[in-house]
Scaffold this motif. Structure first.
Motif, PDB file in Angstrom:
ATOM      1  N   ASP A 129       1.286  15.625  -2.082  1.00 22.09           N
ATOM      2  CA  ASP A 129       1.877  16.757  -2.790  1.00 22.09           C
ATOM      3  C   ASP A 129       2.520  17.670  -1.755  1.00 22.09           C
ATOM      4  N   LEU A 130       3.817  17.892  -1.868  1.00 28.70           N
ATOM      5  CA  LEU A 130       4.541  18.710  -0.891  1.00 28.70           C
ATOM      6  C   LEU A 130       4.425  20.200  -1.173  1.00 28.70           C
ATOM      7  N   ASP A 131       4.002  20.551  -2.370  1.00 29.36           N
ATOM      8  CA  ASP A 131       3.932  21.964  -2.753  1.00 29.36           C
ATOM      9  C   ASP A 131       2.607  22.625  -2.393  1.00 29.36           C
ATOM     10  N   THR A 132       1.569  21.832  -2.261  1.00 27.96           N
ATOM     11  CA  THR A 132       0.260  22.414  -1.974  1.00 27.96           C
ATOM     12  C   THR A 132      -0.572  21.441  -1.154  1.00 27.96           C
ATOM     13  N   ASP A 133      -1.405  21.988  -0.297  1.00 30.54           N
ATOM     14  CA  ASP A 133      -2.331  21.147   0.473  1.00 30.54           C
ATOM     15  C   ASP A 133      -3.670  21.016  -0.242  1.00 30.54           C
ATOM     16  N   ALA A 134      -3.804  21.679  -1.395  1.00 27.50           N
ATOM     17  CA  ALA A 134      -5.073  21.657  -2.123  1.00 27.50           C
ATOM     18  C   ALA A 134      -5.357  20.277  -2.699  1.00 27.50           C
ATOM     19  N   ARG A 135      -4.324  19.537  -3.016  1.00 31.38           N
ATOM     20  CA  ARG A 135      -4.510  18.212  -3.608  1.00 31.38           C
ATOM     21  C   ARG A 135      -4.621  17.181  -2.485  1.00 31.38           C
ATOM     22  N   PRO A 136      -5.680  16.359  -2.474  1.00 30.48           N
ATOM     23  CA  PRO A 136      -5.832  15.364  -1.404  1.00 30.48           C
ATOM     24  C   PRO A 136      -4.762  14.266  -1.527  1.00 30.48           C
ATOM     25  N   LEU A 137      -4.591  13.543  -0.436  1.00 34.62           N
ATOM     26  CA  LEU A 137      -3.692  12.399  -0.465  1.00 34.62           C
ATOM     27  C   LEU A 137      -4.220  11.373  -1.452  1.00 34.62           C
ATOM     28  N   LEU A 138      -3.318  10.655  -2.092  1.00 36.47           N
ATOM     29  CA  LEU A 138      -3.706   9.595  -3.013  1.00 36.47           C
ATOM     30  C   LEU A 138      -3.243   8.268  -2.427  1.00 36.47           C
ATOM     31  N   TYR A 139      -4.180   7.352  -2.212  1.00 30.92           N
ATOM     32  CA  TYR A 139      -3.868   6.037  -1.672  1.00 30.92           C
ATOM     33  C   TYR A 139      -3.954   5.009  -2.787  1.00 30.92           C
ATOM     34  N   CYS A 140      -2.915   4.185  -2.914  1.00 31.67           N
ATOM     35  CA  CYS A 140      -2.869   3.178  -3.974  1.00 31.67           C
ATOM     36  C   CYS A 140      -2.375   1.856  -3.400  1.00 31.67           C
TER      37      CYS A 140
ATOM     38  N   CYS B 142      -4.279   6.457  -9.365  1.00 31.60           N
ATOM     39  CA  CYS B 142      -3.445   5.266  -9.255  1.00 31.60           C
ATOM     40  C   CYS B 142      -3.413   4.586 -10.612  1.00 31.60           C
ATOM     41  N   SER B 143      -2.257   4.037 -10.935  1.00 30.43           N
ATOM     42  CA  SER B 143      -2.184   3.237 -12.151  1.00 30.43           C
ATOM     43  C   SER B 143      -2.636   1.831 -11.815  1.00 30.43           C
ATOM     44  N   SER B 144      -2.913   1.044 -12.817  1.00 28.00           N
ATOM     45  CA  SER B 144      -3.392  -0.315 -12.566  1.00 28.00           C
ATOM     46  C   SER B 144      -2.264  -1.169 -12.024  1.00 28.00           C
ATOM     47  N   SER B 145      -2.591  -2.050 -11.088  1.00 28.77           N
ATOM     48  CA  SER B 145      -1.616  -2.965 -10.496  1.00 28.77           C
ATOM     49  C   SER B 145      -1.528  -4.220 -11.336  1.00 28.77           C
TER      50      SER B 145
ATOM     51  N   ASN C  59       0.875  -1.167   0.000  1.00 25.37           N
ATOM     52  CA  ASN C  59       0.000   0.000   0.000  1.00 25.37           C
ATOM     53  C   ASN C  59       0.913   1.218   0.000  1.00 25.37           C
ATOM     54  N   TRP C  60       0.578   2.199  -0.824  1.00 25.62           N
ATOM     55  CA  TRP C  60       1.407   3.404  -0.851  1.00 25.62           C
ATOM     56  C   TRP C  60       0.540   4.642  -0.955  1.00 25.62           C
ATOM     57  N   ARG C  61       1.105   5.723  -0.430  1.00 24.50           N
ATOM     58  CA  ARG C  61       0.365   6.973  -0.362  1.00 24.50           C
ATOM     59  C   ARG C  61       1.223   8.091  -0.933  1.00 24.50           C
ATOM     60  N   LEU C  62       0.630   8.874  -1.812  1.00 24.04           N
ATOM     61  CA  LEU C  62       1.305  10.048  -2.367  1.00 24.04           C
ATOM     62  C   LEU C  62       0.752  11.305  -1.705  1.00 24.04           C
TER      63      LEU C  62
ATOM     64  N   ALA D 218       7.787   2.604 -11.439  1.00 26.03           N
ATOM     65  CA  ALA D 218       7.097   3.113 -12.626  1.00 26.03           C
ATOM     66  C   ALA D 218       5.650   3.484 -12.291  1.00 26.03           C
ATOM     67  N   GLU D 219       4.967   2.667 -11.474  1.00 28.07           N
ATOM     68  CA  GLU D 219       3.581   2.966 -11.090  1.00 28.07           C
ATOM     69  C   GLU D 219       3.512   4.229 -10.228  1.00 28.07           C
ATOM     70  N   ILE D 220       4.440   4.376  -9.297  1.00 27.62           N
ATOM     71  CA  ILE D 220       4.469   5.569  -8.447  1.00 27.62           C
ATOM     72  C   ILE D 220       4.736   6.804  -9.299  1.00 27.62           C
ATOM     73  N   THR D 221       5.696   6.705 -10.214  1.00 28.25           N
ATOM     74  CA  THR D 221       6.037   7.835 -11.086  1.00 28.25           C
ATOM     75  C   THR D 221       4.853   8.220 -11.962  1.00 28.25           C
ATOM     76  N   GLN D 222       4.177   7.226 -12.515  1.00 30.96           N
ATOM     77  CA  GLN D 222       3.023   7.499 -13.372  1.00 30.96           C
ATOM     78  C   GLN D 222       1.917   8.196 -12.587  1.00 30.96           C
ATOM     79  N   ALA D 223       1.631   7.707 -11.375  1.00 37.48           N
ATOM     80  CA  ALA D 223       0.576   8.329 -10.565  1.00 37.48           C
ATOM     81  C   ALA D 223       0.959   9.750 -10.167  1.00 37.48           C
TER      82      ALA D 223
END
Length: 190
Positions: A134-145, A186-189, A129-132, A173-178
């Motif tokens: 955004d460090l530049d803005t809080d406007a974007r919600p966390l992304l859980y994949c 999230c990209s497909s697993s 399980n991984w979570r992205l 590659a999946e993390i980079t794509q997302a």
């Protein structure tokens, strides 16, 4: 007098030979070729991905490589060790393959490995399980994949480690794509 001394010397040599163990072989999750890095550079786009934390199940979080023997048993291989702690090996391997410098946008990833299996002659598997964030803005919600990656592996430890390297290459590659995706999906697993 010389005879008992020779016997004692021979016994000491035999005792030392019996205590000899096979040398430890060290393995790494970091790929040797930079072709994986240059191939993923095309996908990197305008984002820098920093690794926050990596957690690993305690069953495999050790210096020695752990393999599954059956549905219910594990073997700790005393002669095959990771070059560093398993967390550090994963961090190093992923950091080499994630976009890391000079990007306009910064993102962090937190990885929680649920399962890391090595079954000789069958497969290497990572379920994470991984979570992205955004460090530049809080406007974007966390992304859980979630990524569940499995690669066929041979019977040797080297073949299992190479299969794990391929899984980590796919995970990077999946993390980079997302992270690069403007829709933040999230990209497909596999």
């Amino acid at each position: 007098m010389a005879f008992p001394r020779k016997i004692m010397l021979a016994a000491a040599v035999l005792l030392l030979a019996a205590c000899r163990s096979d040398p430890i072989q060290f393995h790494t999750l970091s790929p040797t070729s930079t072709s994986a890095q240059s191939a993923s550079a095309v996908q990197r786009g305008n984002v820098e991905v920093q690794i926050e934390t990596i957690s690993i199940p305690p069953q495999v979080d050790r210096q020695q490589i752990v393999v599954r023997q059956s549905d219910s048993s594990l073997a700790i291989l005393e002669g095959h060790w990771w070059g560093a702690s398993l967390v550090d090996e994963m961090r190093s391997a992923l950091a080499q393959q994630l976009p890391d410098q000079g990007a306009a946008r910064k993102v962090s990833v937190r990885l929680d490995v649920q399962r890391l299996d090595s079954l000789p002659g069958q497969y290497a598997l990572i379920d994470v399980n991984w979570r992205l964030r955004d460090l530049d803005t809080d406007a974007r919600p966390l992304l859980y994949c979630r990524s569940r990656l499995q690669t066929a592996a041979g019977v040797s430890i080297d073949e299992i480690v190479i299969a794990h390297q391929q899984n980590l290459r796919q995970l990077a590659a999946e993390i980079t794509q997302a992270a690069s995706n403007t829709a933040w999906r999230c990209s497909s697993s596999s």
